[in-house]
Design a protein around this motif. Structure first.
Motif, PDB file in Angstrom:
ATOM      1  N   ASN A  73       0.830  -1.221   0.000  1.00  0.00           N
ATOM      2  CA  ASN A  73       0.000   0.000   0.000  1.00  0.00           C
ATOM      3  C   ASN A  73       0.858   1.262   0.000  1.00  0.00           C
ATOM      4  O   ASN A  73       0.548   2.224  -0.711  1.00  0.00           O
ATOM      5  N   GLU A  74       1.915   1.262   0.804  1.00  0.00           N
ATOM      6  CA  GLU A  74       2.805   2.427   0.840  1.00  0.00           C
ATOM      7  C   GLU A  74       3.484   2.645  -0.516  1.00  0.00           C
ATOM      8  O   GLU A  74       3.605   3.780  -0.980  1.00  0.00           O
ATOM      9  N   LEU A  75       3.910   1.561  -1.143  1.00  0.00           N
ATOM     10  CA  LEU A  75       4.550   1.683  -2.457  1.00  0.00           C
ATOM     11  C   LEU A  75       3.558   2.166  -3.518  1.00  0.00           C
ATOM     12  O   LEU A  75       3.908   2.985  -4.368  1.00  0.00           O
ATOM     13  N   LYS A  76       2.335   1.676  -3.457  1.00  0.00           N
ATOM     14  CA  LYS A  76       1.311   2.126  -4.415  1.00  0.00           C
ATOM     15  C   LYS A  76       0.994   3.610  -4.219  1.00  0.00           C
ATOM     16  O   LYS A  76       0.798   4.340  -5.183  1.00  0.00           O
ATOM     17  N   ASP A  77       0.939   4.033  -2.944  1.00  0.00           N
ATOM     18  CA  ASP A  77       0.712   5.457  -2.665  1.00  0.00           C
ATOM     19  C   ASP A  77       1.843   6.307  -3.237  1.00  0.00           C
ATOM     20  O   ASP A  77       1.599   7.346  -3.862  1.00  0.00           O
ATOM     21  N   ARG A  78       3.073   5.859  -3.018  1.00  0.00           N
ATOM     22  CA  ARG A  78       4.232   6.596  -3.542  1.00  0.00           C
ATOM     23  C   ARG A  78       4.198   6.623  -5.063  1.00  0.00           C
ATOM     24  O   ARG A  78       4.497   7.651  -5.682  1.00  0.00           O
TER      25      ARG A  78
END
Length: 126
Positions: A73-78
């Motif tokens: 999720n953090e990578l997708k947000d970034r």
């Protein structure tokens, strides 16, 4: 004796240099973000292949076990932020290129007029 450029032409040359510098900075930032985007996409693909529910993440020089879904999720947000920034940079880059091309055309025209005027002045003096 060297002929001094008209102030209008000097200003256009300075503006062209400023635009070129700005364009170079934007291109550098775009290239860096595209690299980061590629890296994130590779990591996301790798994480899809991992069958575990937890993965290790480097935090301050140590590895910490974290839920895979949180990392994804953090990578997708970034990635979403990078894509938005890339679109903005591409738009700015296109606008700057257009302005710079127009300014360079104006500079060439002004230089051409100066050369023609200088040649006529020499012929009239001779």
């Amino acid at each position: 004796m060297a002929q001094r450029l008209p102030p209008e032409l000097e200003n256009k040359l300075l503006e062209a240099q400023r635009l070129q510098d700005q364009l170079n900075r934007i291109v550098q930032e775009r290239v860096a973000l595209e690299g980061e985007k590629g890296e994130i996409e590779r990591v996301l693909k790798l994480l899809e292949e991992v069958g575990e529910n937890e993965v290790y993440r480097s935090v301050g020089g140590i590895l910490v076990k974290v839920p895979k879904e949180k990392v994804v999720n953090e990578l997708k947000d970034r990635l979403e932020i990078i894509n938005i920034r890339l679109e903005k940079l591409k738009k700015q880059e296109g606008e700057l290129r257009k302005r710079l091309e127009q300014l360079l055309r104006e500079i060439r025209e002004a230089q051409s007029k100066l050369q023609i005027g200088g040649e006529l002045g020499k012929k009239g003096a001779g």
